[in-house]
Scaffold this motif. Structure first.
Motif, PDB file in Angstrom:
ATOM      1  N   ALA A   1       0.832  -1.204   0.000  1.00  9.52           N
ATOM      2  CA  ALA A   1       0.000   0.000   0.000  1.00  9.52           C
ATOM      3  C   ALA A   1       0.868   1.257   0.000  1.00  9.52           C
ATOM      4  CB  ALA A   1      -0.935  -0.008   1.205  1.00  9.52           C
ATOM      5  N   GLU A   2       1.933   1.263   0.808  1.00 12.78           N
ATOM      6  CA  GLU A   2       2.787   2.448   0.849  1.00 12.78           C
ATOM      7  C   GLU A   2       3.449   2.691  -0.503  1.00 12.78           C
ATOM      8  OE1 GLU A   2       7.063   3.766   2.473  1.00 12.78           O
ATOM      9  OE2 GLU A   2       5.750   2.998   4.051  1.00 12.78           O
ATOM     10  N   ILE A   3       4.008   1.644  -1.077  1.00 11.38           N
ATOM     11  CA  ILE A   3       4.731   1.787  -2.339  1.00 11.38           C
ATOM     12  C   ILE A   3       3.793   2.179  -3.470  1.00 11.38           C
ATOM     13  CG2 ILE A   3       6.017   0.505  -4.095  1.00 11.38           C
ATOM     14  CD1 ILE A   3       7.231  -1.142  -1.799  1.00 11.38           C
ATOM     15  N   THR A   4       2.632   1.536  -3.519  1.00  6.34           N
ATOM     16  CA  THR A   4       1.688   1.765  -4.615  1.00  6.34           C
ATOM     17  C   THR A   4       1.105   3.168  -4.580  1.00  6.34           C
ATOM     18  OG1 THR A   4       1.108  -0.581  -4.655  1.00  6.34           O
ATOM     19  CG2 THR A   4      -0.430   0.941  -5.704  1.00  6.34           C
ATOM     20  N   ASN A   5       0.845   3.682  -3.373  1.00  2.00           N
ATOM     21  CA  ASN A   5       0.103   4.935  -3.237  1.00  2.00           C
ATOM     22  C   ASN A   5       0.975   6.178  -3.084  1.00  2.00           C
ATOM     23  OD1 ASN A   5      -2.250   3.395  -3.286  1.00  2.00           O
ATOM     24  ND2 ASN A   5      -2.311   3.185  -1.068  1.00  2.00           N
ATOM     25  N   ASN A   6       2.295   6.007  -3.055  1.00  3.44           N
ATOM     26  CA  ASN A   6       3.153   7.147  -2.750  1.00  3.44           C
ATOM     27  C   ASN A   6       4.378   7.204  -3.658  1.00  3.44           C
ATOM     28  OD1 ASN A   6       1.948   8.292  -0.104  1.00  3.44           O
ATOM     29  ND2 ASN A   6       2.104   6.099   0.301  1.00  3.44           N
ATOM     30  N   LYS A   7       4.412   8.185  -4.541  1.00  2.00           N
ATOM     31  CA  LYS A   7       5.572   8.371  -5.411  1.00  2.00           C
ATOM     32  C   LYS A   7       6.809   8.770  -4.624  1.00  2.00           C
ATOM     33  CE  LYS A   7       5.077  10.543  -9.286  1.00  2.00           C
ATOM     34  NZ  LYS A   7       4.742  11.603 -10.268  1.00  2.00           N
TER      35      LYS A   7
END
Length: 375
Positions: free
Chosen positions: A173-179
């Motif tokens: 979730a962190e990687i997917t949602n945050n550039k």
């Protein structure tokens, strides 16, 4: 900004091999790098414990206070990078299926300011939900209305298990949602440890590696509080590949202190004296369950300058150990135990001349506990 095409071929391939050339921070995929004339400054946010007692007025108020602490630190220090050093959330106190919602709140102050960051897991981030006994009293909070047994979950109902959110799901979730997130879902062979990865920092002119930051999952929650032998071998292999001559300084981040911390710790409740530097020493070191080789490997490498951990809210000291320093962060969040003032450890790495310095920035914007970890 120097174009990556003129970075030496080996370095360019190396950065792409580890999928960290840019940390999703910029559209041009430029890697992390030193800032000419000012080095590279890192803020450590430890033990935020977002999401505690969300069904009360107290719980959300603590998260707001934690927001204020991080905002003060970020606005005062203006760091180039942030490390979330574990126990970002208190999953065992989160009565929801998707704990990544609170994880997202915790990284919001950093994301809002456009600062890249990386995360490691602590012992509370994927703990199973612990039902509060007061929920079952006459004045307790009504139980959640679960789906009747006759209704299929395929209709959209979810079972009331409060199973929590796994490390893998939180990281995804962190990687997917945050550039701006530089976190990496580590090698599958190191599972159940997830947050095991290395981030390189280039020199200010972009022509060479200036710093290597290693991140480890020290367990807890869904599995034992440990850095495994496999993780130790992983570091040994990566450090030999990236830094065969040991000329590049290396710093290490994980959540739960190793047993080596207990060996150098000042006597609990005593005044911190040299060679240790710090301001609070209010408890004993709560270390990992065992030592499986990682510290022996670290002290054998003069390039390793310091290890930074969280976990103990009542400790913020740095002490020398063999050829390196062992440092605690400062309890940043208003969740979790302890009433000591909150703050964050700051690390500043300069390249010409090379130094690693650190200090504590408090929630009232004051600073203390300055220490030079390497020069």
């Amino acid at each position: 900004m120097r174009d990556s095409s003129i970075v030496p071929l080996f370095l360019f391939l190396l950065l792409n091999f580890f999928s960290v050339s840019g940390c999703r921070a910029n559209d041009d995929k430029s890697p992390l790098r030193m800032v000419s004339g000012s080095g590279f400054k890192i803020a450590l946010f430890a033990d935020l414990h977002y999401g505690e007692n969300a069904w009360t007025d107290w719980g959300p108020a603590q998260d707001v206070k934690s927001d204020c602490v991080m905002s003060t630190v970020l606005d005062s220090e203006k760091p180039d990078f942030v490390v979330y050093l574990g126990d970002v959330i208190t999953a065992n106190n989160l009565a929801i299926q998707n704990a990544s919602l609170y994880w997202d709140k915790a990284v919001s102050p950093t994301r809002k300011r456009g600062i890249p960051w990386a995360s490691v897991f602590g012992n509370h981030d994927d703990m199973y939900f612990e039902w509060p006994s007061e929920w079952f009293s006459t004045t307790g909070i009504p139980q959640v209305n679960c789906a009747p047994p006759s209704i299929s979950y395929s209709t959209g109902y979810e079972p009331c298990t409060f199973r929590g959110t796994t490390r893998v799901e939180l990281m995804k979730a962190e990687i997917t949602n945050n550039k701006l997130s530089c976190s990496i879902d580590g090698p599958k062979e190191l599972w159940p440890g997830v947050s095991n990865y290395v981030l390189p920092v280039l020199s200010s002119d972009g022509t060479k590696l200036a710093l290597l930051m290693y991140f480890f999952d020290s367990g807890g929650g869904s599995y034992p509080e440990i850095i495994s032998y496999s993780q130790a071998l992983w570091f040994k292999k990566q450090s030999k590949l990236l830094n065969p001559n040991g000329k590049i300084p290396e710093v290490i981040f994980w959540h739960i202190p190793s047993t080596a911390y207990s060996k150098v710790a000042p006597k609990p409740m005593s005044v911190i004296t040299k060679p240790c530097i710090g301001s609070i020493n209010k408890e004993s070191v709560a270390s990992q369950e065992a030592e499986w080789g990682i510290m022996d490997i670290l002290i054998s490498r003069p390039s390793v300058k310091a290890v930074f951990v969280g976990h103990n809210h009542g400790l913020d000291w740095c002490c020398p150990y063999k050829s390196l320093w062992l440092c605690f962060a400062r309890h940043t969040g208003y969740g979790g135990y302890g009433s000591w003032p909150r703050g964050a450890r700051i690390i500043e790495v300069t390249e010409n001349p090379f130094t690693v310095k650190s200090w504590i920035r408090m929630e009232n914007a004051s600073t203390h506990s300055y220490v030079t970890l390497s020069s």
